[in-house]
Scaffold this motif. Sequence first.
Motif, PDB file in Angstrom:
ATOM      1  N   GLY A 126     -51.729  30.382  20.788  1.00 27.14           N
ATOM      2  CA  GLY A 126     -51.529  29.025  21.257  1.00 27.14           C
ATOM      3  C   GLY A 126     -50.102  28.560  21.059  1.00 27.14           C
ATOM      4  N   TRP A 127     -49.890  27.275  21.280  1.00 28.11           N
ATOM      5  CA  TRP A 127     -48.551  26.709  21.222  1.00 28.11           C
ATOM      6  C   TRP A 127     -48.208  26.250  19.808  1.00 28.11           C
ATOM      7  CZ3 TRP A 127     -45.742  27.738  25.258  1.00 28.11           C
ATOM      8  CH2 TRP A 127     -46.340  27.896  26.510  1.00 28.11           C
ATOM      9  N   TYR A 128     -47.006  26.622  19.369  1.00 28.83           N
ATOM     10  CA  TYR A 128     -46.551  26.280  18.024  1.00 28.83           C
ATOM     11  C   TYR A 128     -45.117  25.767  18.089  1.00 28.83           C
ATOM     12  CZ  TYR A 128     -45.627  26.624  13.012  1.00 28.83           C
ATOM     13  OH  TYR A 128     -45.321  26.322  11.707  1.00 28.83           O
ATOM     14  N   SER A 129     -44.876  24.672  17.355  1.00 31.09           N
ATOM     15  CA  SER A 129     -43.517  24.125  17.264  1.00 31.09           C
ATOM     16  C   SER A 129     -42.930  24.471  15.913  1.00 31.09           C
ATOM     17  CB  SER A 129     -43.535  22.601  17.437  1.00 31.09           C
ATOM     18  OG  SER A 129     -42.305  22.044  16.997  1.00 31.09           O
ATOM     19  N   VAL A 130     -41.844  25.237  15.930  1.00 29.35           N
ATOM     20  CA  VAL A 130     -41.165  25.576  14.677  1.00 29.35           C
ATOM     21  C   VAL A 130     -40.565  24.317  14.056  1.00 29.35           C
ATOM     22  CG1 VAL A 130     -39.274  26.889  13.637  1.00 29.35           C
ATOM     23  CG2 VAL A 130     -40.692  27.935  15.413  1.00 29.35           C
ATOM     24  N   TYR A 136     -50.149  22.817  18.598  1.00 30.24           N
ATOM     25  CA  TYR A 136     -50.519  21.819  19.598  1.00 30.24           C
ATOM     26  C   TYR A 136     -51.503  22.401  20.596  1.00 30.24           C
ATOM     27  CZ  TYR A 136     -46.733  18.920  17.782  1.00 30.24           C
ATOM     28  OH  TYR A 136     -45.937  18.178  16.966  1.00 30.24           O
ATOM     29  N   THR A 137     -52.427  21.561  21.045  1.00 30.79           N
ATOM     30  CA  THR A 137     -53.409  21.997  22.034  1.00 30.79           C
ATOM     31  C   THR A 137     -52.775  21.964  23.426  1.00 30.79           C
ATOM     32  OG1 THR A 137     -54.223  19.738  22.304  1.00 30.79           O
ATOM     33  CG2 THR A 137     -55.319  21.103  20.649  1.00 30.79           C
ATOM     34  N   GLU A 138     -53.437  22.619  24.353  1.00 31.34           N
ATOM     35  CA  GLU A 138     -52.904  22.733  25.718  1.00 31.34           C
ATOM     36  C   GLU A 138     -52.674  21.356  26.345  1.00 31.34           C
ATOM     37  OE1 GLU A 138     -51.178  24.852  28.512  1.00 31.34           O
ATOM     38  OE2 GLU A 138     -52.369  25.995  27.058  1.00 31.34           O
ATOM     39  N   ASN A 139     -53.575  20.419  26.087  1.00 33.70           N
ATOM     40  CA  ASN A 139     -53.433  19.097  26.720  1.00 33.70           C
ATOM     41  C   ASN A 139     -52.365  18.227  26.065  1.00 33.70           C
ATOM     42  OD1 ASN A 139     -54.699  18.311  24.379  1.00 33.70           O
ATOM     43  ND2 ASN A 139     -56.600  17.614  25.346  1.00 33.70           N
ATOM     44  N   GLU A 140     -51.779  18.711  24.970  1.00 32.05           N
ATOM     45  CA  GLU A 140     -50.667  17.984  24.341  1.00 32.05           C
ATOM     46  C   GLU A 140     -49.303  18.505  24.812  1.00 32.05           C
ATOM     47  OE1 GLU A 140     -51.648  16.585  19.961  1.00 32.05           O
ATOM     48  OE2 GLU A 140     -52.178  18.694  20.191  1.00 32.05           O
ATOM     49  N   ILE A 141     -49.292  19.601  25.546  1.00 35.28           N
ATOM     50  CA  ILE A 141     -48.048  20.241  25.949  1.00 35.28           C
ATOM     51  C   ILE A 141     -47.486  19.599  27.223  1.00 35.28           C
ATOM     52  CG2 ILE A 141     -46.973  22.420  26.644  1.00 35.28           C
ATOM     53  CD1 ILE A 141     -47.820  22.220  23.683  1.00 35.28           C
ATOM     54  N   LEU A 142     -46.190  19.315  27.182  1.00 35.31           N
ATOM     55  CA  LEU A 142     -45.465  18.756  28.325  1.00 35.31           C
ATOM     56  C   LEU A 142     -44.429  19.775  28.781  1.00 35.31           C
ATOM     57  CD1 LEU A 142     -44.842  15.265  26.687  1.00 35.31           C
ATOM     58  CD2 LEU A 142     -46.697  15.832  28.259  1.00 35.31           C
ATOM     59  N   GLU A 143     -43.779  19.465  29.896  1.00 38.14           N
ATOM     60  CA  GLU A 143     -42.716  20.355  30.370  1.00 38.14           C
ATOM     61  C   GLU A 143     -41.472  19.537  30.671  1.00 38.14           C
ATOM     62  OE1 GLU A 143     -42.092  23.620  33.901  1.00 38.14           O
ATOM     63  OE2 GLU A 143     -44.004  23.619  32.792  1.00 38.14           O
ATOM     64  N   LYS A 144     -40.323  20.022  30.210  1.00 39.18           N
ATOM     65  CA  LYS A 144     -39.057  19.328  30.424  1.00 39.18           C
ATOM     66  C   LYS A 144     -37.986  20.362  30.752  1.00 39.18           C
ATOM     67  CE  LYS A 144     -35.825  16.120  28.208  1.00 39.18           C
ATOM     68  NZ  LYS A 144     -35.525  15.383  26.945  1.00 39.18           N
ATOM     69  N   ASN A 145     -37.406  20.221  31.921  1.00 38.58           N
ATOM     70  CA  ASN A 145     -36.364  21.168  32.376  1.00 38.58           C
ATOM     71  C   ASN A 145     -36.841  22.616  32.292  1.00 38.58           C
ATOM     72  OD1 ASN A 145     -34.595  18.967  32.743  1.00 38.58           O
ATOM     73  ND2 ASN A 145     -33.922  19.093  30.606  1.00 38.58           N
ATOM     74  N   GLY A 146     -38.088  22.815  32.639  1.00 38.59           N
ATOM     75  CA  GLY A 146     -38.634  24.169  32.646  1.00 38.59           C
ATOM     76  C   GLY A 146     -39.054  24.684  31.295  1.00 38.59           C
ATOM     77  N   GLN A 147     -38.887  23.874  30.232  1.00 36.48           N
ATOM     78  CA  GLN A 147     -39.223  24.292  28.872  1.00 36.48           C
ATOM     79  C   GLN A 147     -40.465  23.549  28.390  1.00 36.48           C
ATOM     80  OE1 GLN A 147     -37.951  26.516  26.502  1.00 36.48           O
ATOM     81  NE2 GLN A 147     -39.638  25.782  25.220  1.00 36.48           N
ATOM     82  N   LYS A 148     -41.377  24.280  27.804  1.00 37.39           N
ATOM     83  CA  LYS A 148     -42.571  23.666  27.235  1.00 37.39           C
ATOM     84  C   LYS A 148     -42.175  22.917  25.960  1.00 37.39           C
ATOM     85  CE  LYS A 148     -45.647  25.673  30.049  1.00 37.39           C
ATOM     86  NZ  LYS A 148     -46.542  24.931  30.950  1.00 37.39           N
TER      87      LYS A 148
END
Length: 516
Positions: A126-130, A136-148
């Motif tokens: 899954g998604w992890y923020s260092v 973070y769950t899939e529905n919490e993930i956004l995209e900005k300038n092509g970066q998750k």
Amino acid sequence: MKNSDNYYITTPIYYVNDIPHIGHAYTTLACDVIARFKRLDGYNVKFLTGTDEHGQKVEKSAINAGINPQEFTDNVSQNFRDLTKQMNFSNDDFIRTTENRHKVACKNLWAKLIESGDIYLGSYSGWYSVRDEAFYTENEILEKNGQKIGPTGADVEWVEEPSYFFKLSAWQNKLLKFYDDNPDFILPITRRNEVISFVGGGLEDLSISRTSFNWGVNVPGDNKHIMYVWLDALTNYLTAIDYPNQDTKEFKMFWPADLHIVGKDILRFHAVYWPAFLMSAGLKTPKKIFAHGWWTNEGEKISKSLGNVIDPVALKNTYGLDQVRYFLLREVPFGKDGDFSRTAMVRRVNSELSNDYGNLVQRVMSMVNKNCGSCIPKPHKLEDDDEVLLMGLDKLLPEVRSFIDSQALSQALDRIWLEIRSANSYIDKQAPWTLKKENFNRMETVLYVLTEVIRNIAIITQPFMPNSAEKILDQVGISDSSRSFKSFGSSEQIIPGSSLPEPFGVFPRILDSNID
């Protein structure tokens, strides 16, 4: 001591991947004020702060600095310890998660979670923020300038690795019931509503170990895994009171904690994960978690990229320590976001500290020194105006205490300032400089009443501005043994005839040609 006579307050432990900034100072300052207030109010207080030194982010920062993680954390942790001295914080302990006492506590808590059946081995993907050290769950993930990115704006990366999990999903209904049974557990109310909404939306089991890096506390019995940094970090509140030994005086006096103060960005960890861990381990939950807001700088979001990070020590060196403490607490209702403004800082210091508080003290004590032989004057017959001013003091402490207990720190200062302004109105109305010629006895009474007001105001402003309040109490001739709240109000009044030192100014005006 009974548990009700004790008070345990904590800051979050600060992550050592960077130098201290205004956010760190603000959180610790709020705790410091409450801790000082409680001590003056007769409580046996434990005030804890410290540093969070494990995790992937620290390991990366150490690599970038070209030194090993322990040396890196030793250096940066010292910066936070130094900040407590620079800002005159009164913490009783400073914990580091690299200490052996903490590793022992973490491993014991892990064992308790194993015993409860709430930990199992699986695989995380899954998604992890260092940066956030958060999953973070899939529905919490956004995209900005092509970066998750995650909900905080931090970059996230896709992680796949073996992991131990905590059965957080099984705690959803128990947590919702707990929040319902304990309406003051999360404050302010807006934050409580956010947490209830999050938990009500469904909880997934929480990954609580990592295998892709090494800087952390090893999982007992499986050295391939290190504990998730937040399980490690939250345990610090127990470590500092002798956990896992629950039979010590320290543990019995101070657990459960009375108040965890945190920034709103880490509320989820404290209000969702932490009570679930504790209940699973058979431990009591803290009584309250209060989440405060963030600061901006002259209307702009604070960030290293903008170069507008506010150094609290530089502020102190520019404006004065107690002036900075006062501004940070008075400018913004605690719990809401606020903006640091140089103009607002100067205006508050000049109008409220110099003109209101400082001018009251200097005018009165100078008149006492000049007209009463540097001794506390003798009161004669009290008139209605005198009684009204003195009776206001007896109401002041319980009202300020109520604000402190609800973490309404700016409102506490507002209430104190009502008395300061009342005293300034009283002195203008009574005009003791005129009474000196027309009615000397009345002048003595007025100056006695004003000196008594100053004594009380100085006692109750000690938690907010300890150095300045100490100087004022010195000028009024108050001994160290008569500076607690036991001596507040009519319970203990100043003694006429007591000799006083030469008065001096406490709050100099800030001269800035760019500010009115």
